[in-house]
Write an enzyme that holds these catalytic residues in place. Structure first.
Site, mmCIF file in Angstrom:
data_model
loop_
_atom_site.group_PDB
_atom_site.id
_atom_site.type_symbol
_atom_site.label_atom_id
_atom_site.label_comp_id
_atom_site.label_asym_id
_atom_site.label_seq_id
_atom_site.Cartn_x
_atom_site.Cartn_y
_atom_site.Cartn_z
ATOM 1 N N SER A 205 0.864 -1.354 0.261
ATOM 2 C CA SER A 205 -0.082 0.004 -0.046
ATOM 3 C C SER A 205 1.005 1.297 0.044
ATOM 4 C CB SER A 205 -0.909 0.023 1.103
ATOM 5 O OG SER A 205 -1.730 0.782 1.219
ATOM 6 N N ASP A 301 -8.600 -3.509 -6.917
ATOM 7 C CA ASP A 301 -7.991 -3.260 -5.725
ATOM 8 C C ASP A 301 -8.940 -2.733 -4.531
ATOM 9 O OD1 ASP A 301 -4.851 -2.585 -4.210
ATOM 10 O OD2 ASP A 301 -6.693 -1.473 -3.641
ATOM 11 N N HIS A 367 -6.467 -6.203 -1.125
ATOM 12 C CA HIS A 367 -5.576 -4.864 -1.194
ATOM 13 C C HIS A 367 -4.413 -5.699 -0.105
ATOM 14 C CE1 HIS A 367 -3.874 -0.845 -1.079
ATOM 15 N NE2 HIS A 367 -3.853 -0.848 0.375
#
Ligand SMILES: *[C@@H]1O[C@H](CO)[C@@H](O)[C@H](O)[C@H]1NC(C)=O
Ligand SMILES: *[C@@H]1O[C@H](CO)[C@@H](O)[C@H](O)[C@H]1NC(C)=O
Ligand SMILES: *[C@@H]1O[C@H](CO)[C@@H](O)[C@H](O)[C@H]1NC(C)=O
Ligand SMILES: *[C@@H]1O[C@H](CO)[C@@H](O)[C@H](O)[C@H]1NC(C)=O
Length: 419
Positions: A205, A301, A367
């Site tokens: 991330s 995502d 994610h």
């Protein structure tokens, strides 16, 4: 993560969109952490997903922070979790840069200061090492024996903020992400990383974005004859308008870069050619990274869909309230729009694919896939019968060109196990 008070209406509008995105980001991170904790039914902190007790790794605060001025947002010392390598992995190093969104205003950074993403005062004293960090070869066949480090994220700008942008009034926020990166890697070099034979910089991330930003620096600080590569997990944030046609993510990234003076940490070629505020988007600079890069990213995502494509501000009618959070609740029309997002991603990747960059772009609604069972094992999503771990292994060790691109949702049955 809230609004700052600017003079113009335009700014207020931007900030409202951004505030919504940010609040959602915080909720998502908290929700995800809670989910992982509850699922394990243990006292273990947020990185945890595995049940191997030997993978609990203590927090170390940077010893040299006083000399280098590397501080978290609140001025506390940054930290990392280090698990020593063994056997054949004892001279190999894997660094993972933690993620957790960004702060884009004085108000949102001030709030963040009172959390474990802005201050080591609130960090867990130990975390579990799952997925690519696991020391269990059945979960992590290639990297289990390596030296492994998680560098904690506490600057709010993907390890790229600069002290020149701090305010000299009573705001009391430290923008030291770049210094944290430098001080942490210096300390690790002194702990043996300066003798590394093989190394992998990774992160998920906001940490996956930081991995791309710092990839060539990482190469430069390691021995010339070492094998060095970079793996960005869920870090390819797409510059796409939301469904209302607003530039929500572009405005948000613009604010992060401007607030913390991030431009000076970004890719020099990109900054020379483009508006530096856009060079925070991986699509603008990933192809100019000279070190080999691998991207793991879902084409749908589960952070990008509800924050970039369908932020709350773009769905005032609520038509997307279920779909944005769960792809299985989408109507055929909405799926069509999500396919458009996937097409934009593949288009943004085209230069990178052309230069033989490594990718695993799957169609599961997830994610961050390297830090959980999604990395490897029976529950892992696969493309062409290969897990992410196997695909990354072929690319890292065998120097193969690995470009695994899944068919569009909902074609991949291995996604049913993860989303
Ligand atoms: C988004 O766009 C719509 C029209 O396209 C506009 O009315 C609205 O104010 C915008 N929202 C934000 C948060 O900028
Ligand atoms: C860091 O420096 C400050 C100010 O000089 C000092 O008070 C503090 O004890 C130092 N901390 C450590 C851990 O060395
Ligand atoms: C500090 O300066 C910044 C930038 O000029 C300003 O936005 C902020 O409100 C100031 N903070 C305080 C507490 O005065
Ligand atoms: C898929 O991979 C597994 C393990 O790598 C192997 O045992 C199996 O035969 C493969 N299946 C197919 C259909 O290729």
């Amino acid at each position: 993560m809230l609004i700052n008070h600017h003079r113009t209406v335009r700014w207020r509008k931007w900030n409202r969109a951004v505030a919504v995105v940010s609040v959602f980001a915080v909720l998502l991170v908290l929700g995800l952490s809670l989910f992982l904790i509850l699922r394990n039914n243990t006292r273990r902190p947020a990185l945890s997903t595995s049940d191997t007790p030997s993978d609990l790794v203590p927090l170390t605060l940077l010893r040299n922070a006083n000399l280098t001025g590397a501080f978290c947002l609140d001025g506390s010392f940054p930290g990392y979790h280090f698990q020593k390598g063994f056997g054949s992995g004892s001279r190999n190093w894997l660094l993972h840069l933690q993620g957790g969104a960004w702060c884009n205003s004085i108000a949102s950074c001030s709030e963040r200061k009172a959390t474990n993403l802005g201050s080591s005062k609130y960090m867990e004293q130990e975390v579990n090492f799952p997925g690519i960090l696991s020391s269990d070869p059945s979960q992590n066949p290639d990297f289990f024996s390596w030296n492994k480090v998680v560098i904690r994220y506490c600057d709010g700008a993907s390890f790229a903020g600069r002290p020149e942008s701090e305010f000299d009034n009573s705001t009391q926020l430290f923008f030291r992400g770049q210094l944290i990166w430098e001080a942490a890697t210096d300390e690790l070099l002194s702990l043996g990383m300066s003798n590394a034979r093989q190394a992998l910089l990774t992160g998920c991330s906001a940490g996956g974005l930081a991995t791309l930003i710092h990839c060539d620096d990482f190469r430069d600080i390691l021995p010339k004859n070492a094998k060095v590569k970079c793996l960005s997990d869920a870090g390819f944030f797409l510059n796409e308008n939301d469904i209302a046609g607003n530039h929500t993510i572009e405005s948000f990234f613009h604010d992060v870069v401007e607030l913390q003076g991030v431009s000076k940490s970004l890719n020099k070629d990109c900054v020379a050619k483009k508006d530096p505020l856009k060079c925070f988007f991986p699509q603008e600079f990933t192809s100019s990274i000279t070190t080999p890069v691998f991207l793991v990213n879902s084409a749908y995502d589960s952070w990008q869909i509800p924050n970039i494509l369908v932020p709350l501000s773009s769905d005032l009618g609520g038509d997307w309230s279920k779909c944005r959070l769960n792809i299985h609740s989408c109507s055929p029309r909405q799926i069509g729009i999500l396919q458009g997002f996937r097409n934009s991603l593949l288009k943004a990747l085209s230069d990178f694919l052309q230069i033989n960059g490594g990718v695993f772009i799957n169609s599961c609604f997830v994610h961050c896939q390297t830090l959980a069972e999604t990395w490897h094992g029976p529950a892992a999503p696969k493309i062409n019968n290969k897990s992410i771990a196997e695909s990354v292994g072929d690319w890292y060790f065998n120097d193969k060109i690995v470009q695994q691109i899944d068919c569009p949702y909902p074609c991949n049955p291995t996604c049913d196990r993860v989303s």
